[in-house]
Structures are given as C-alpha cells and as structure tokens.
Write a protein that holds these residues in place. Structure first.
Motif, PDB file in Angstrom:
ATOM      1  N   LEU A   1       0.853  -1.189   0.000  1.00 40.36           N
ATOM      2  CA  LEU A   1       0.000   0.000   0.000  1.00 40.36           C
ATOM      3  C   LEU A   1       0.886   1.235   0.000  1.00 40.36           C
ATOM      4  O   LEU A   1       1.827   1.330   0.793  1.00 40.36           O
ATOM      5  CB  LEU A   1      -0.898  -0.006   1.239  1.00 40.36           C
ATOM      6  N   LEU A   2       0.597   2.168  -0.916  1.00 38.89           N
ATOM      7  CA  LEU A   2       1.352   3.414  -0.995  1.00 38.89           C
ATOM      8  C   LEU A   2       0.415   4.604  -0.837  1.00 38.89           C
ATOM      9  O   LEU A   2      -0.690   4.614  -1.393  1.00 38.89           O
ATOM     10  CB  LEU A   2       2.069   3.547  -2.347  1.00 38.89           C
ATOM     11  N   LEU A   3       0.870   5.589  -0.080  1.00 39.08           N
ATOM     12  CA  LEU A   3       0.235   6.898  -0.047  1.00 39.08           C
ATOM     13  C   LEU A   3       1.156   7.876  -0.761  1.00 39.08           C
ATOM     14  O   LEU A   3       2.369   7.861  -0.545  1.00 39.08           O
ATOM     15  CB  LEU A   3      -0.004   7.364   1.392  1.00 39.08           C
ATOM     16  N   CYS A   4       0.587   8.715  -1.613  1.00 43.82           N
ATOM     17  CA  CYS A   4       1.387   9.640  -2.418  1.00 43.82           C
ATOM     18  C   CYS A   4       0.833  11.056  -2.298  1.00 43.82           C
ATOM     19  O   CYS A   4      -0.386  11.257  -2.311  1.00 43.82           O
ATOM     20  CB  CYS A   4       1.381   9.230  -3.892  1.00 43.82           C
ATOM     21  N   ARG A   5       1.746  11.997  -2.197  1.00 44.46           N
ATOM     22  CA  ARG A   5       1.392  13.415  -2.209  1.00 44.46           C
ATOM     23  C   ARG A   5       1.950  14.032  -3.480  1.00 44.46           C
ATOM     24  O   ARG A   5       3.161  14.119  -3.655  1.00 44.46           O
ATOM     25  CB  ARG A   5       1.956  14.138  -0.987  1.00 44.46           C
ATOM     26  N   LEU A   6       1.064  14.432  -4.396  1.00 45.14           N
ATOM     27  CA  LEU A   6       1.465  15.054  -5.651  1.00 45.14           C
ATOM     28  C   LEU A   6       1.322  16.563  -5.523  1.00 45.14           C
ATOM     29  O   LEU A   6       0.202  17.093  -5.481  1.00 45.14           O
ATOM     30  CB  LEU A   6       0.603  14.543  -6.809  1.00 45.14           C
TER      31      LEU A   6
END
Length: 225
Positions: free
Chosen positions: A165-170
């Motif tokens: 599981l990945l959380l990403c902030r763009l």
C-alpha cells in the motif's frame, strides 16, 4: 599466404557497412541499458499512450483505476521476490496512466502547471514472487490547497490480498488542485474529507519539514520546494 593455411589467401576485405552499424547499435543499446533505466524510460510513454488511446476515460477523478503488472526476473532481489524499488516504479507508471485517463494531465497543460511527487509512504504486507501477476489500484483520496493525495494498492488477483500500500502526495506547481478540478468539471468542486490516517501522515510531513527547516537555519514559514 596464412601460416598453415593450406594455400588459402587472406582477402583483406573489411567488414560490411551493415555489420559495423549492427555492432554500433548493439553497443549503444547496451550502454543505454547500463547507464540509464532505459526499460522504464520506454515503458512510461507507452503507458501514457495505452491509457489515452486504448483505455476508456475516467469520468470521475475519484474513480479507481486498475493497472496490470507482472513480476519479471529483472525485478527480483536476492530473496527472489520483487524488490522495494520496483514497487515505486510500478506505482509511478500506474499513477501516470491514472492522471492521463482522468484528464488531470490535460488540465495541467491547459493551465500551464505540472505535478511532482513530494512525498510517499509504503507498507509491504506480502511478497510478490517471480512471474506473479498483480494489479496496481490507484484512487484519488482528496486534495488541499497545494497537493493531491492518492492511494495505490498492489493487489493479488488470485485472492484479492493487498500485498503493498502506498500513499502519495502530488504537489501541483504553477497552479492548484482546486483550479485543475474546476477546469475538468467547469465548476467548483470541494475535496472529500481525507481519511484520518492520511491527515496524520500530513501532520507528520509538516512536523518533519519544520524540523528540517530549523536545522537548516530557515524560517518556519519557508515552504518546501
């Protein structure tokens, strides 16, 4: 006459032009793959073309996208499962395809903006083995004044287990998430409330940034690039 050649003569004919060009191309290809992540640089534009031409448009930016993947020998580490860096690479491809399909890339071009990955957080729950298939399920969780927040799940199609599981902030540069979404829908749209764990993650990132600014002698109001 060649020594011991039984009367054969050496013609002295140089290699053909085609053979020389073939050797040069092989050498250039080997250098490209040795010095650069050439396979990724080839896959990224192909992923964008596939998303734009061969997959249906996502009419809702909150709609989940599924991107297929397969563990190849080049993805393995010494323990014979997909190494940690490959998860980030596959997530990058899936994320790029999502941005193309939902129209955010078009909105960025129209408004003169761009996005950069400002932060990511990964959890690994089960290994992916050689030739194992998986799907990267990407969905937009919400946005604030500066960034989009996405979740990406590596799911085994055999039993639906979430392997990673990945959380990403763009971070949006040259525009804002709100303006991009407004451009897509031609009206103002409010972000859904971010999940509690994402809010904690945002707080952690901000606390870490403030600490690093203080260590660097920068003011607490200085924003990360």
């Amino acid at each position: 006459m060649l020594p011991g050649g039984g009367g054969r003569r050496y013609s002295g004919v140089p290699p053909s032009f085609a053979a020389v060009m073939l050797l040069l191309l092989l050498g250039a290809g080997a250098a490209l793959f040795c010095l650069l992540d050439a396979w990724f640089l080839l896959r990224l534009p192909l992923a964008l073309l596939h998303a734009l031409w061969l997959q249906p448009r996502l009419r809702d930016v909150l709609q989940e996208q599924s991107w297929p993947g397969l563990v190849l020998p080049s993805d393995l580490d010494w323990l014979l499962h997909m190494n940690n860096a490959r998860y980030l690479r596959e997530a990058d491809l899936a994320r790029s395809a999502y941005l193309a399909r939902c129209g955010i890339l078009d909105a960025l071009r129209a408004l003169g903006g761009s996005v950069v990955l400002a932060a990511s957080c990964a959890r690994h729950r089960r290994s992916l083995r050689l030739f194992e298939r998986f799907a990267v399920r990407t969905r937009l969780l919400g946005w604030d004044g500066r960034a989009f927040y996405l979740e990406q799940r590596f799911v085994s199609p055999r039993h639906g287990f979430v392997c990673a599981l990945l959380l990403c902030r763009l971070h949006v540069v040259g525009s804002s998430p709100g303006r991009l979404v407004q451009h897509l829908y031609q009206r103002q749209v409010n972000s859904p409330e971010l999940p509690e764990e994402v809010q904690h993650w945002i707080s952690y990132n901000e606390a870490s940034s403030q600490k690093l600014r203080a260590e660097s002698g920068l003011g607490i109001n200085t924003k990360d690039e």
